[in-house]
Design an enzyme around this catalytic site. Structure first.
Site, PDB file in Angstrom:
ATOM      1  CG  ASN A  92      50.125 -42.509 -36.537  1.00 49.31           C
ATOM      2  OD1 ASN A  92      49.811 -41.913 -37.555  1.00 49.31           O
ATOM      3  ND2 ASN A  92      49.289 -43.273 -35.869  1.00 49.31           N
ATOM      4  CG  HIS A 118      55.171 -46.072 -39.301  1.00 46.46           C
ATOM      5  ND1 HIS A 118      54.401 -45.715 -38.222  1.00 46.46           N
ATOM      6  CD2 HIS A 118      54.367 -46.844 -40.081  1.00 46.46           C
ATOM      7  CE1 HIS A 118      53.187 -46.255 -38.339  1.00 46.46           C
ATOM      8  NE2 HIS A 118      53.137 -46.932 -39.458  1.00 46.46           N
ATOM      9  CG  HIS A 193      52.871 -51.464 -38.283  1.00 44.72           C
ATOM     10  ND1 HIS A 193      52.071 -52.116 -39.210  1.00 44.72           N
ATOM     11  CD2 HIS A 193      52.649 -50.149 -38.472  1.00 44.72           C
ATOM     12  CE1 HIS A 193      51.426 -51.216 -39.925  1.00 44.72           C
ATOM     13  NE2 HIS A 193      51.752 -50.012 -39.499  1.00 44.72           N
ATOM     14  CD  GLU A 325      49.762 -49.294 -36.488  1.00 49.36           C
ATOM     15  OE1 GLU A 325      50.559 -48.347 -36.493  1.00 49.36           O
ATOM     16  OE2 GLU A 325      48.930 -49.448 -37.398  1.00 49.36           O
TER      17      GLU A 325
END
Ligand SMILES: *[C@@H]1O[C@H](CO)[C@@H](O)[C@H](O)[C@H]1NC(C)=O
Ligand SMILES: *[C@@H]1O[C@H](CO)[C@@H](O)[C@H](O)[C@H]1NC(C)=O
Ligand SMILES: *[C@@H]1O[C@H](CO)[C@@H](O)[C@H](O)[C@H]1NC(C)=O
Length: 359
Positions: A92, A118, A193, A325
């Protein structure tokens, strides 16, 4: 005079240890590995610890692959969709790729507007992992290992990371992740993911899938998709998935579809596993239930997929798949009121998940 032979002996012992180690268990060469139990098959590559396919029957017994991805490994190398990847060191967004820890300012690789996303440009989904174990049998599993070095993408300290994908029961895939901080405190937030489409990866959009999310609250974001720090009820908003709702029911009310973090309700099980979400597809009869021990789940509806050519030449457009996620709250490292994602030296981060399919 005695030194060169000793060194040679040492080197050859080292080489022997390396060779036997590599033939016995350690494989860093990139490949695709299959876990199979009857007609349930999950494929994983050690490139990014990525799930490349998950094949299972529908209610009529027809098999389909329900995760989006590519044929072969090549297209994963420069992929920007994070298809199936294991993202980290911090999944994130981190606002402006900046945080302060133990009085020191850390600056991360900026790869998403003004933010870090990420884990940066080459996060954990963009590196080669080592296969430490691959076991077939009744409950097949594969364990992958990655050593993240001090300063990688800007993060502090060395980190040893393991992920195990295991078919733990019929049509059930468990994911066990752990990460040990070796010498410095560091934020850690790993996330799986995969983009799911229960009708099959090439069956169109997920707008007619029904979704239920066991989170009464969410963390609203600002214009840069960074949490404001508030935690507010989903009640009365298009984000309310407390009861099963079709993804497409209220998506038109949102500019960019769903891309938000839910605060999951308290664990009900003794081992800290929470019910996260249930996804179902009436057309195929397939259902996916997700559990995890994490405080949040990012629900993303693939809004930014812009006609990506994937498996079998199929083109993935907007809403071709959805992601759930499980993870810590986004940008937790900059929000003291969010659950901490800091792992101190010697401490171990643990993230477990279960994906259970029915049809
Ligand atoms: C990935 O991108 C780099 C830099 O643009 C390029 O050199 C490389 O060939 C690409 N790799 C693949 C597998 O497409
Ligand atoms: C992390 O997982 C690996 C693979 O399952 C395991 O060997 C190791 O003991 C675990 N580490 C910790 C600290 O739990
Ligand atoms: C993707 O393809 C569809 C159908 O051809 C088209 O309508 C759409 O504009 C394309 N989207 C993008 C982002 O290129």
């Amino acid at each position: 005079m005695a030194r060169p032979p000793l060194i040679l002996l040492f080197l050859s012992l080292l080489a022997l240890a390396f060779v036997s180690g590599s033939t016995a268990s350690l494989r860093k060469k990139v490949g695709i590995y299959e876990l199979k139990k009857k007609d349930f098959s999950v494929k994983v590559t050690n490139w990014g610890a990525t799930i490349t396919s998950a094949v299972l029957p529908d209610s009529k017994g027809n098999l389909a692959d329900v995760v989006l991805g590519y044929d072969g490994i090549g297209p994963y190398i420069n992929d920007t969709t994070y298809f199936g990847g294991l993202v980290g060191r911090v999944a994130n967004r981190i606002a402006r790729g900046r945080f302060v820890l133990d009085g020191k300012v850390y600056r991360l690789f900026i790869n998403n507007g003004i933010n870090s996303l990420h884990g940066g440009h080459r996060g954990f989904s963009q590196v080669s992992w080592t296969v430490t174990e691959k076991v077939d049998g009744e409950f097949p599993y594969i364990t992958l290992y990655y050593h993240s070095f001090d300063g990688e993408q800007g993060f502090p300290g060395d980190l040893d990371v393991y992920v195990t994908y295991k078919i733990s029961s019929s049509y059930e895939l468990s994911v066990y992740m752990n990460a040990t901080a070796l010498n410095k405190a560091t934020p850690v937030n790993l996330a799986q993911h995969s983009y799911w489409n229960l009708g099959g990866h090439d069956s169109g959009t997920i707008l007619s899938h029904s979704v239920q999310i066991f989170g009464d609250e969410y963390t609203p974001v600002d214009g840069n998709l960074i949490p404001t720090g508030k935690i507010i009820p989903v009640s009365g908003t298009p984000y309310d998935f407390r009861r099963p709702m079709m993804v497409g029911s209220r998506i038109q009310e949102l500019t960019y579809g769903y891309d938000l973090n839910y605060v999951l309700n308290s664990p009900r099980n003794f081992d800290g596993m929470r019910e996260v979400a249930v996804v179902s597809d009436a057309r195929s009869g397939r259902e996916l239930k997700i559990w995890s021990n994490q405080p949040g789940v990012q629900f993303y509806t693939g809004t930014y997929l812009s006609n990506v050519t994937g498996k079998g030449g199929y083109v993935y457009g907007k809403y071709a798949g959805l992601c759930l996620e499980t993870q810590d709250f986004p940008d937790a490292v900059n929000h003291p009121n969010f659950p901490s994602e800091i792992v101190n030296p010697g401490e171990v981060y643990k993230h477990n998940m279960v994906y259970k399919f029915n049809f």
